[in-house]
Structure formats: C-alpha cells, structure tokens
Design a protein around this motif. Structure first.
Motif, PDB file in Angstrom:
ATOM      1  N   VAL A 255      -2.749  -0.731   6.776  1.00  0.00           N
ATOM      2  CA  VAL A 255      -4.001  -1.536   6.733  1.00  0.00           C
ATOM      3  C   VAL A 255      -4.884  -0.746   7.577  1.00  0.00           C
ATOM      4  CG1 VAL A 255      -5.481  -3.639   6.442  1.00  0.00           C
ATOM      5  CG2 VAL A 255      -3.488  -3.753   5.212  1.00  0.00           C
ATOM      6  N   ILE A 256      -5.127  -0.534   8.708  1.00  0.00           N
ATOM      7  CA  ILE A 256      -5.543  -0.264   9.675  1.00  0.00           C
ATOM      8  C   ILE A 256      -5.744   1.541   9.381  1.00  0.00           C
ATOM      9  CG2 ILE A 256      -6.321  -1.983  10.731  1.00  0.00           C
ATOM     10  CD1 ILE A 256      -4.799  -0.843  13.542  1.00  0.00           C
TER      11      ILE A 256
ATOM     12  N   VAL B  58       3.721   0.273  -2.244  1.00  0.00           N
ATOM     13  CA  VAL B  58       2.666  -0.899  -1.787  1.00  0.00           C
ATOM     14  C   VAL B  58       1.883  -0.045  -0.983  1.00  0.00           C
ATOM     15  CG1 VAL B  58       2.759  -2.542   0.548  1.00  0.00           C
ATOM     16  CG2 VAL B  58       5.297  -2.506  -1.359  1.00  0.00           C
TER      17      VAL B  58
ATOM     18  N   LYS C 156      -0.944  -0.063  -3.511  1.00  0.00           N
ATOM     19  CA  LYS C 156      -1.806  -1.254  -3.305  1.00  0.00           C
ATOM     20  C   LYS C 156      -3.266  -1.867  -1.707  1.00  0.00           C
ATOM     21  CE  LYS C 156       1.496  -3.007  -7.019  1.00  0.00           C
ATOM     22  NZ  LYS C 156       0.572  -3.589  -7.584  1.00  0.00           N
ATOM     23  N   LEU C 157      -2.282  -1.123  -0.767  1.00  0.00           N
ATOM     24  CA  LEU C 157      -2.733  -1.454   0.107  1.00  0.00           C
ATOM     25  C   LEU C 157      -4.588  -0.221   0.852  1.00  0.00           C
ATOM     26  CD1 LEU C 157      -0.506  -2.601   2.737  1.00  0.00           C
ATOM     27  CD2 LEU C 157      -1.950  -4.213   1.759  1.00  0.00           C
ATOM     28  N   GLN C 158      -4.639   0.479  -0.390  1.00  0.00           N
ATOM     29  CA  GLN C 158      -5.417   1.598   0.204  1.00  0.00           C
ATOM     30  C   GLN C 158      -5.784   2.256   0.999  1.00  0.00           C
ATOM     31  OE1 GLN C 158      -8.810  -1.141  -1.059  1.00  0.00           O
ATOM     32  NE2 GLN C 158      -8.579  -0.439  -2.966  1.00  0.00           N
ATOM     33  N   VAL C 159      -4.220   2.435   2.055  1.00  0.00           N
ATOM     34  CA  VAL C 159      -4.075   3.765   2.586  1.00  0.00           C
ATOM     35  C   VAL C 159      -4.927   4.830   2.680  1.00  0.00           C
ATOM     36  CG1 VAL C 159      -1.906   4.080   2.138  1.00  0.00           C
ATOM     37  CG2 VAL C 159      -3.146   4.682   4.571  1.00  0.00           C
TER      38      VAL C 159
ATOM     39  N   THR D 105       4.325  -7.626  -3.144  1.00  0.00           N
ATOM     40  CA  THR D 105       3.323  -7.680  -2.931  1.00  0.00           C
ATOM     41  C   THR D 105       3.028  -9.068  -3.744  1.00  0.00           C
ATOM     42  OG1 THR D 105       3.658  -6.861  -5.214  1.00  0.00           O
ATOM     43  CG2 THR D 105       2.354  -5.183  -3.280  1.00  0.00           C
TER      44      THR D 105
ATOM     45  N   LEU E 184      -4.180  -8.532   2.125  1.00  0.00           N
ATOM     46  CA  LEU E 184      -4.993  -7.703   1.836  1.00  0.00           C
ATOM     47  C   LEU E 184      -6.421  -8.034   1.042  1.00  0.00           C
ATOM     48  CD1 LEU E 184      -4.684  -5.505  -0.628  1.00  0.00           C
ATOM     49  CD2 LEU E 184      -3.925  -7.021  -2.452  1.00  0.00           C
TER      50      LEU E 184
ATOM     51  N   ARG F   9     -10.183  -3.575   8.473  1.00  0.00           N
ATOM     52  CA  ARG F   9     -10.441  -2.377   8.660  1.00  0.00           C
ATOM     53  C   ARG F   9     -12.108  -1.692   9.445  1.00  0.00           C
ATOM     54  NH1 ARG F   9      -9.158  -1.209   2.956  1.00  0.00           N
ATOM     55  NH2 ARG F   9      -6.467  -0.962   2.859  1.00  0.00           N
TER      56      ARG F   9
END
Lengths: 251, 248
Positions: free
Chosen positions: A148-149, A173, A176-179, B224, B233, B240
């Motif tokens: 995520v980060i 996966v 979905k976590l938008q890396v 998920t 999520l 971030r």
C-alpha cells in the motif's frame, strides 16, 4: 521524497532477500542513501548477507513496534561491514531473531499506522533516498501494508509452476491496492532457457514488465548466503542484471 | 604356344626370378603350364586348397575377399605364391577382369626346379613381407575405424543419458568416408533434437501459466474479500498520506 520499494515473493527460496541486498548495495554504491527494512519477521535472514551476526543486533524492528526503542536506535549503518567503496550509505533495520519475540509478533500483530509512521520517521531521520522493504513470503498483513505505501513493488519469482500461480495472485492483489509501478524479477532461471523468450512469455501472461531474467549460476549457488554477490563478482553478468533491476526500480 | 625363349624372356622380367641364372630358368620353363581364363572367371576361391602359383602373361586379375577388392594385378605379376610355400587354404579369391593368359607352376615343380635357389626364396620373402605390411596397415585402419565407430555408439548412449557433447564426434566427423558422414549427420540430428526438446519444455511451462488462471481468481478473492483487506484498502490513502508527510 524517498522512493519506497517493496521486494516480495509469493514463496520462500526465490532469492528475494539476495535480490534486495544486492540491489540495495548497488544503489548505495551509486551514491544513494539506502535503508533496508527486514519485515520478514517470521524468518529473518537479510542481516547475514550484510555480515551482521545475530548477537550484534541490539534493537530490532520488534522493539520499535512494542514501543521499547525509537526507530533511529534500531537502524544500523552497515556501510563499513561491506568493506567496499560505497559512495552512499546503507542502513539495515533488522527484525528480531529471538524465538520469543517472533512468536509475540505473530500473536499480537501490529498496528499498520504505527509501522507507517515508523517508516516515515526513518526516511526523515536517516535522510534516505531509497527505502527497500524486504517482505515476508506470502500475502500476510505486513506485506499488504508494505504494498500500500510503496511507490514500486518488485516481485521475485522462479520459473516454476507454484511461483507462476502465486505471482499471478500477488499481481492481481497489488493492482487492487493500486501500487503505482510493478516489476517482475525472474530469478534462478536454468541456463537452458532463452532469457528473451522467458521474459516475453511472463510479460504476456501477467501484463507486467519484467526487470530482469536472472540465470541460476554456479557462483551464486557457491556464495549462497555468505555475502553480497555484486561486491564479490562486480564484473559478473548476474551483477549486470542486478544493476538492471536497480535501474528499473529507480526509473 | 610360346617358345622356350619367349617363356624365358617372360620369366626373366619377373622380379622373383630376376637374379636366377638362365639355365635354371630354362628348366622352370619346361614345368610351366599354360592356362587361359575368360573375363569374370574365378581362378581360385578363398578357402580352397591351393598347390600352385600363377604368373600373369597377359591380362588383368582382381584379388578380393568377399565384397572387398584387395588388389588389381597386371602383366608379369605373380599370385598364389603363398600356397606353394605353405599348404594352407587360399587366403583370398582371384578373378580375371579380362581375358587373361597365365602360367601355372605347381608346388612339386617349383621345389624340384628352384625350391633350393636362395635368390628366388629371398625375392618371395620380400613379396610376402610387402603383403604382410599391407595387411598390418589394413588392420590398424580397421581398428581405428572400429574405435571411431564405437564413439558414435557411445554418443548415442550419451544422448539418451543427457550427457552428450557434440565435440566428442568432431574427429570422427572429419573423416571423408561414410562413417564421417554418419558422425556429421548424427551431430546435426542431436543438435536438432536438443533444440526441439528445449522448445517443447518452454512451451509446456508457458501453457501451464495459462491453465492456472481460474484457480488464481479464487485465491485472489480469498485475500481481497477478508475484512482485514477491506480495512486496509479503506485506510490506504491515509497511510500513503502519512508516508508522503502530508498527514501527521
């Protein structure tokens, strides 16, 4: 702003820690200030590659998670350990290798926000250009948080059936976590395979760029966990490929 | 019929009699029997008991063993001399390749007239030595051939065991004969088989990547759809922001 890179593999034994250690060392050699976080808490090992003995580790990531130490106290400057001419600095944040500590982390888990603030503080205090997170195999809570980060996720895989499946799961996966960016590193590839063919087949299958196809070489097998390959064999083609991975992850 | 003088002239031109006095040779001429054979006619066959030698007056013969031609002999050549010295079966076969006129000298006549002549025996020994030398060379060549053939066999075994090295056949492949050609074809084929095997192996693995897609979807869903994943999520942008320093 530092670049956050997670290095992951779905299963153990892919050479993930070796890849992290070599890329981190090459980046430090180029002049970057690099931090390596070992969140592979259940089976720590990257410190061995950097020539750090277990008893030399005073504080670990675990101490930070339990509020027993500040993150600055656990970051070890291991640049001198490498006995090489590195223009930058290399810091290691080891995890605990004591069985009791390991069990406690597994039992209690940790707060993702505490860990994220820790990462942030680490980047600031050590004035890092790059923070590499060596994750635990599989897709557990810490790994998902790391993804995520991260700005970049590197997935290390071997060309075998179980890794194909696991990598596919990880890629989906992570999407979905938008890396923001994902790279695949295909490691321990038997020399009988044509690297270009492996690269194009894997890219086609996962819709994801391959940073390098790394051959399984005798030198790597011999060196195993006793040192940093890129420092021992600076002219070796495997080192050239580690450099290629480093450039991809920074690019 | 040839006169005694004609016969004497012919005998004198033959190497084994070159140092024999004329008076002795005149006696030999009386012992010679004329023998004419047609094209393709067999003069003697390997394994027959022989008791005479032959001198070619005119024509040509082929010395052979089975399929293999050992020699071609022409005018003034001597053959079958071994049978005169050693009463063993003929070691080769001889056939006329054209209409051929021969002198035939029987063992008994030979001993009676010139058997005791040292210079004749000396010349015969010389001829035998030459034959022997050719045979030894042949045997050495045969042995080398067999050893190189064994290398091709060994290469075939190595291919099966996955331990084949193309360079093991380089020497055999440099031969200009059929064995050399076999080795070259073998090298080529082994390389083809190897390349095809590699392609197949890669195709099989690539195919397997495709096959696992449905299973992957299930595994992705298992991760998920957990509450932990959904929580993460939900917190993602906040985490971030911490990392980027835009949130304390």
């Amino acid at each position: 702003m530092a670049r956050i890179i997670s290095v992951h593999s779905f299963r153990g034994g892919t050479g993930k820690s070796n890849t992290t250690a070599n890329v981190a060392t090459l980046l430090a050699a180029e002049g970057h200030r690099v931090g390596v976080i070992d969140t592979d808490i259940q089976s720590p090992g990257i410190h061995i590659l950097f020539g750090l003995a277990g008893h030399e580790i005073a504080y670990t990531l675990n101490d930070y998670l339990w509020g027993r130490a500040e993150i600055g106290q656990i970051a070890r400057d291991i640049t001198p350990n490498l006995e090489a001419d590195l223009r930058g600095r290399l810091f290691l944040i080891p995890s605990s290798i004591k069985a009791g500590d390991i069990t406690r982390v597994l039992r209690e888990g940790y707060d993702p926000e505490v860990l994220t603030r820790g990462y942030r503080k680490l980047v600031e205090e050590l004035q890092l250009d790059v923070l590499m997170i060596d994750t635990h195999p599989g897709l557990n809570d810490e790994t998902l948080l790391s993804i995520v980060i991260s700005d970049v996720l590197a997935i290390v895989m071997r060309p075998d059936q179980q890794d194909y499946e696991g990598t596919g799961v990880t890629v989906q996966v992570a999407r979905k976590l938008q890396v923001p960016k994902m790279w695949l590193v295909i490691n321990k590839v038997p020399e009988i395979f044509d690297a270009a063919d492996v690269k194009s087949r894997v890219e086609q299958t996962y819709g994801c760029d391959v940073a390098a196809v790394m051959p399984l070489t005798n030198e790597m097998v011999t060196l195993a966990s006793s040192g940093i390959f890129a420092l021992r064999y600076p002219q070796h083609r495997l080192t050239t490929l580690y450099r290629q991975v480093a450039a991809a992850l920074m690019g | 019929m040839l006169s005694t003088i004609d016969r004497l002239i012919i005998l004198k031109s033959i190497s084994i009699f070159s140092e024999t006095p004329d008076d002795v040779l005149v006696e030999v001429t009386s012992q010679l029997k004329d023998h004419t054979v047609n094209t393709g006619e067999v003069i003697f066959e390997k394994g027959e008991l022989g008791d005479c030698l032959y001198i070619i007056v005119e024509g040509e013969v082929r010395v052979y063993d089975g399929e293999r031609t050992l020699n071609h002999l022409g005018e003034r050549a001597v053959f079958g001399e071994m049978a005169v010295l050693d009463p063993a079966p003929r070691s080769t076969s001889v056939m006329a390749t054209t209409e051929t006129r021969l002198f035939r000298l029987d063992r008994d006549s030979f001993y009676r007239s010139i058997g005791g002549r040292v210079e004749v025996l000396y010349r015969i020994i010389h001829i035998l030595c030459q034959h022997l030398r050719l045979r030894i060379d042949d045997s050495a060549e045969d042995y080398k051939y067999m050893m190189q053939f064994a290398r091709v066999t060994a290469a075939a075994v190595a291919v099966e065991a996955g331990a084949y090295e193309s360079s093991s056949l380089d020497e055999v492949a440099s031969r200009t004969d059929a064995l050399g050609q076999l080795a070259r074809v073998f090298q080529h084929m082994a390389a083809e088989v190897y390349a095809r095997e590699q392609r197949l192996q890669q195709q099989v693995q690539a195919l397997q990547i495709e096959l696992s897609a449905a299973k992957q979807q299930r595994q992705v869903a298992e991760i998920t759809e957990t509450t932990h994943f959904q929580d993460l999520l939900a917190k993602a942008s906040s985490l971030r922001a911490i990392m980027e320093g835009t949130k304390e």
